[in-house]
Design a protein around this motif. Structure first.
Motif, PDB file in Angstrom:
ATOM      1  N   LEU A 159      -0.750  -6.797   4.234  1.00  0.00           N
ATOM      2  CA  LEU A 159      -1.331  -5.835   3.297  1.00  0.00           C
ATOM      3  C   LEU A 159      -2.712  -5.370   3.749  1.00  0.00           C
ATOM      4  O   LEU A 159      -3.024  -4.163   3.682  1.00  0.00           O
ATOM      5  CB  LEU A 159      -1.419  -6.454   1.896  1.00  0.00           C
ATOM      6  CG  LEU A 159      -2.027  -5.549   0.813  1.00  0.00           C
ATOM      7  CD1 LEU A 159      -1.227  -4.262   0.653  1.00  0.00           C
ATOM      8  CD2 LEU A 159      -2.109  -6.295  -0.519  1.00  0.00           C
ATOM      9  N   GLU A 160      -3.552  -6.303   4.211  1.00  0.00           N
ATOM     10  CA  GLU A 160      -4.899  -5.921   4.649  1.00  0.00           C
ATOM     11  C   GLU A 160      -4.839  -4.923   5.802  1.00  0.00           C
ATOM     12  O   GLU A 160      -5.636  -3.979   5.872  1.00  0.00           O
ATOM     13  CB  GLU A 160      -5.696  -7.158   5.076  1.00  0.00           C
ATOM     14  CG  GLU A 160      -6.011  -8.128   3.946  1.00  0.00           C
ATOM     15  CD  GLU A 160      -4.869  -9.119   3.703  1.00  0.00           C
ATOM     16  OE1 GLU A 160      -3.766  -8.936   4.268  1.00  0.00           O
ATOM     17  OE2 GLU A 160      -5.098 -10.087   2.958  1.00  0.00           O
ATOM     18  N   ASN A 215       0.852  -1.185   0.000  1.00  0.00           N
ATOM     19  CA  ASN A 215       0.000   0.000   0.000  1.00  0.00           C
ATOM     20  C   ASN A 215       0.890   1.238   0.000  1.00  0.00           C
ATOM     21  O   ASN A 215       1.613   1.506   0.965  1.00  0.00           O
ATOM     22  CB  ASN A 215      -0.914  -0.018   1.227  1.00  0.00           C
ATOM     23  CG  ASN A 215      -1.884   1.137   1.252  1.00  0.00           C
ATOM     24  OD1 ASN A 215      -1.486   2.287   1.335  1.00  0.00           O
ATOM     25  ND2 ASN A 215      -3.165   0.815   1.177  1.00  0.00           N
ATOM     26  N   GLN A 275      -2.282  -2.880   6.421  1.00  0.00           N
ATOM     27  CA  GLN A 275      -1.786  -1.611   5.858  1.00  0.00           C
ATOM     28  C   GLN A 275      -2.952  -0.745   5.402  1.00  0.00           C
ATOM     29  O   GLN A 275      -2.998   0.467   5.662  1.00  0.00           O
ATOM     30  CB  GLN A 275      -0.861  -1.877   4.669  1.00  0.00           C
ATOM     31  CG  GLN A 275       0.460  -2.531   5.007  1.00  0.00           C
ATOM     32  CD  GLN A 275       1.286  -2.811   3.766  1.00  0.00           C
ATOM     33  OE1 GLN A 275       1.241  -2.079   2.789  1.00  0.00           O
ATOM     34  NE2 GLN A 275       2.055  -3.900   3.804  1.00  0.00           N
ATOM     35  N   GLU A 276      -3.907  -1.390   4.722  1.00  0.00           N
ATOM     36  CA  GLU A 276      -5.050  -0.642   4.191  1.00  0.00           C
ATOM     37  C   GLU A 276      -5.938  -0.132   5.321  1.00  0.00           C
ATOM     38  O   GLU A 276      -6.431   1.011   5.265  1.00  0.00           O
ATOM     39  CB  GLU A 276      -5.829  -1.537   3.229  1.00  0.00           C
ATOM     40  CG  GLU A 276      -5.037  -1.839   1.958  1.00  0.00           C
ATOM     41  CD  GLU A 276      -5.622  -2.958   1.124  1.00  0.00           C
ATOM     42  OE1 GLU A 276      -6.592  -3.616   1.597  1.00  0.00           O
ATOM     43  OE2 GLU A 276      -5.107  -3.189   0.013  1.00  0.00           O
ATOM     44  N   ARG A 277      -6.142  -0.924   6.373  1.00  0.00           N
ATOM     45  CA  ARG A 277      -6.944  -0.460   7.509  1.00  0.00           C
ATOM     46  C   ARG A 277      -6.255   0.703   8.219  1.00  0.00           C
ATOM     47  O   ARG A 277      -6.919   1.661   8.642  1.00  0.00           O
ATOM     48  CB  ARG A 277      -7.185  -1.620   8.495  1.00  0.00           C
ATOM     49  CG  ARG A 277      -8.058  -2.744   7.934  1.00  0.00           C
ATOM     50  CD  ARG A 277      -8.602  -3.631   9.051  1.00  0.00           C
ATOM     51  NE  ARG A 277      -7.561  -4.269   9.848  1.00  0.00           N
ATOM     52  CZ  ARG A 277      -6.961  -5.414   9.542  1.00  0.00           C
ATOM     53  NH1 ARG A 277      -7.278  -6.055   8.412  1.00  0.00           N
ATOM     54  NH2 ARG A 277      -6.051  -5.946  10.331  1.00  0.00           N
ATOM     55  N   GLN A 279       0.256   4.454   0.208  1.00  0.00           N
ATOM     56  CA  GLN A 279      -0.024   5.459   1.233  1.00  0.00           C
ATOM     57  C   GLN A 279       0.527   5.016   2.588  1.00  0.00           C
ATOM     58  O   GLN A 279       1.045   5.843   3.348  1.00  0.00           O
ATOM     59  CB  GLN A 279      -1.527   5.718   1.345  1.00  0.00           C
ATOM     60  CG  GLN A 279      -1.900   6.815   2.337  1.00  0.00           C
ATOM     61  CD  GLN A 279      -1.299   8.167   1.996  1.00  0.00           C
ATOM     62  OE1 GLN A 279      -1.364   8.606   0.859  1.00  0.00           O
ATOM     63  NE2 GLN A 279      -0.694   8.829   2.980  1.00  0.00           N
ATOM     64  N   THR A 288      -4.126   2.938   6.934  1.00  0.00           N
ATOM     65  CA  THR A 288      -4.180   4.190   6.149  1.00  0.00           C
ATOM     66  C   THR A 288      -5.557   4.837   6.241  1.00  0.00           C
ATOM     67  O   THR A 288      -5.665   6.063   6.316  1.00  0.00           O
ATOM     68  CB  THR A 288      -3.816   3.945   4.672  1.00  0.00           C
ATOM     69  OG1 THR A 288      -4.698   2.971   4.110  1.00  0.00           O
ATOM     70  CG2 THR A 288      -2.395   3.464   4.544  1.00  0.00           C
ATOM     71  N   ARG A 289      -6.606   4.026   6.245  1.00  0.00           N
ATOM     72  CA  ARG A 289      -7.957   4.587   6.377  1.00  0.00           C
ATOM     73  C   ARG A 289      -8.127   5.271   7.731  1.00  0.00           C
ATOM     74  O   ARG A 289      -8.678   6.369   7.827  1.00  0.00           O
ATOM     75  CB  ARG A 289      -9.012   3.495   6.207  1.00  0.00           C
ATOM     76  CG  ARG A 289      -9.227   3.047   4.769  1.00  0.00           C
ATOM     77  CD  ARG A 289     -10.542   2.285   4.619  1.00  0.00           C
ATOM     78  NE  ARG A 289     -10.584   1.092   5.449  1.00  0.00           N
ATOM     79  CZ  ARG A 289     -10.162  -0.108   5.063  1.00  0.00           C
ATOM     80  NH1 ARG A 289      -9.648  -0.276   3.850  1.00  0.00           N
ATOM     81  NH2 ARG A 289     -10.255  -1.154   5.866  1.00  0.00           N
TER      82      ARG A 289
END
Length: 496
Positions: A477-478, A433, A480-482, A435, A484-485
């Motif tokens: 990865l999952e 990710n 990472q996305e949580r 970001q 950044t949100r």
């Protein structure tokens, strides 16, 4: 990220206030005020008396003012006058006793105050040849060198014997003129722009003192001059308070962002999910992808980065995370991490005034992302010679000098970019990710490593090699996305 909601252009507001003041629109006119025409007659009488008493010298009359010279309308009770008609002639005199010397370097042109005057002992110190103007309290100093820099200040109101540089035009208004009104007048864009147009010379472009003497100025009645000066002072004080509050707010935002990123990099911002594929598997995928491309001869084999030791790890991270060197997180493309060739030894021919290839400089790497400052370009032709340093919209760019380690995304615009020698590009692997990586690089987890190994005293800096070797905490990865949100939502709250 949104722009700080408290951002405002304080200097533009100051200029607007001064502009309104000079047009008679800042305070109401009072019909009971003695008009400026009567004031001018009194000033003529005062001047004649001072000449008679030999306190000032008689000067050549300034030319009458024509209608074509008047740049804007003023109230009926005001008059257009030449500045030289309401100030006393300068007197140059070599000091004969110890004095406080005020030169152009003594002026703080951000606050328009005297900040660093020099105490001169005439028996011990060398007296500057320009130290020739005796100063009175509340005289107005106007630097004739580069007037656009606004090296303008009021002489402090104290009992010291003060001497000014001949690099100033020392404005000594007559008794029936408000000195503070004249001070604000010469700070106005009306005066500064007029004087800037009069500059001559290459190395130290300057104006003649006669340019200021001949300048026409709007003169209100004396009572209104005082009201105008008081209102400007009041509004400027309010602006300073707002500026202070804005700076404090910005500091709080920076502290909050730092704390949020710190929690995020320690795995304490969002919960771990046992169903997430661990970062170790993600790392193996990145390695396998790279090996396959090397095998297919699509990329070159590079020297592996050293294994990470326990001593390098600054804090504990969740079991599903991994510490990984930044250089191992790059995309499998040529020059995924590279710096630029642009520096002080660059040939002038490599630059262009045309908007061809934008050079990414240290001044573009802002606290909250890309700053569109200090625009410089090189040519399309020159870019062919330095393609390793080309950087594309969406790439991450990291500063090599203070603020070393700060990272931004190159704006997503239809432009070509190339790096300066003060920056490094980082193209992250698509399996990560972007970001999250940007936030991780900007966190203390990474920046502290950068700052601990800076080299140089005058301009401390890091290097491409060091940036590759510093380590990042890397979640699944999952997650990472949580993360950044969550970061985005928390920081957005501070800008509402």
């Amino acid at each position: 990220m949104k722009t700080n909601s408290l951002d405002f252009d304080a200097q533009a507001l100051r200029e607007k206030i001064l502009d309104l003041a000079m047009r008679g629109k800042l305070v109401p006119q009072d019909p009971n005020d003695e008009p400026a025409s009567v004031l001018l007659e009194k000033i003529k009488a005062e001047k004649a008396e001072l000449i008679k008493e030999k306190k000032i010298k008689k000067t050549k009359p300034l030319p009458p003012i024509t209608d074509d010279e008047k740049p804007f309308d003023i109230p009926d009770s005001w008059e257009w006058v030449r500045l030289g008609d309401v100030i006393k002639p300068e007197v140059h005199k070599k000091p004969t006793k110890n004095f406080t010397y005020i030169d152009i370097a003594s002026v703080d042109n951000k606050k328009n105050q005297i900040a660093n005057p020099n105490k001169i002992n005439i028996a011990k110190d060398k007296i500057a040849s320009r130290a020739r103007q005796e100063l009175d309290s509340n005289d107005i100093l106007f630097s004739v060198v580069r007037p656009y820099l606004k090296n303008i200040a009021l002489v402090p109101d104290n009992d010291e014997y003060k001497v000014g540089s001949t690099g100033f035009y020392v404005l000594k208004p007559f008794k029936l003129i408000s000195r503070k009104y004249i001070f604000y007048l010469v700070l106005s864009e009306y005066v500064i722009s007029k004087m800037t147009q009069k500059m001559k010379g290459d190395n130290s472009p300057s104006i003649r003192k006669g340019d200021l003497q001949g300048l026409i100025i709007p003169l209100p009645p004396l009572s209104e001059q005082s009201r105008i000066a008081a209102k400007i002072a009041q509004l400027f004080a309010l602006l300073r308070k707002v500026e202070t509050s804005t700076r404090q707010y910005a500091k709080l935002q920076t502290l909050l962002k730092s704390k949020v990123l710190d929690l995020a990099m320690r795995g304490k911002l969002v919960k771990q999910d046992p169903n997430d594929e661990p970062a170790s598997v993600l790392l193996e995928k990145i390695k396998a992808e790279k090996q396959e491309l090397i095998k297919e001869k699509k990329i070159k084999k590079t020297k592996p980065l050293p294994p990470i030791t326990d001593d390098e790890k600054p804090f504990a991270i969740p079991d599903s995370w991994e510490w990984i060197r930044l250089g191992d997180l790059v995309a499998p493309v040529e020059y995924a991490m590279a710096d630029g060739p642009f520096g002080s030894n660059l040939k002038k021919a490599d630059y262009t005034d045309q908007p061809e290839v934008r050079i990414v400089q240290l001044s573009n790497i802002g606290e909250n992302g890309w700053k569109d400052d200090n625009v410089k370009y090189t040519t399309f032709e020159h870019l062919k010679l330095i393609q390793r340093s080309e950087v594309f919209p969406g790439n991450i760019v990291i500063a090599k000098m203070m603020p070393a380690g700060r990272a931004i995304l190159i704006p997503n615009k239809d432009k070509k970019y190339v790096l300066s020698s003060d920056a490094v590009k980082f193209i992250p692997n698509d399996l990560l990710n972007k970001q999250f990586l940007l936030d991780a690089i900007n966190s203390n987890a990474y920046r502290n490593q950068v700052n601990q190994k800076l080299q140089g005293t005058t301009r401390p800096r890091t290097s491409l090699k060091k940036l590759k070797n510093f380590i990042l905490p890397t979640p699944p990865l999952e997650e990472q996305e949580r993360i950044t949100r969550e970061i985005s939502e928390l920081l957005a709250l501070t800008l509402m």
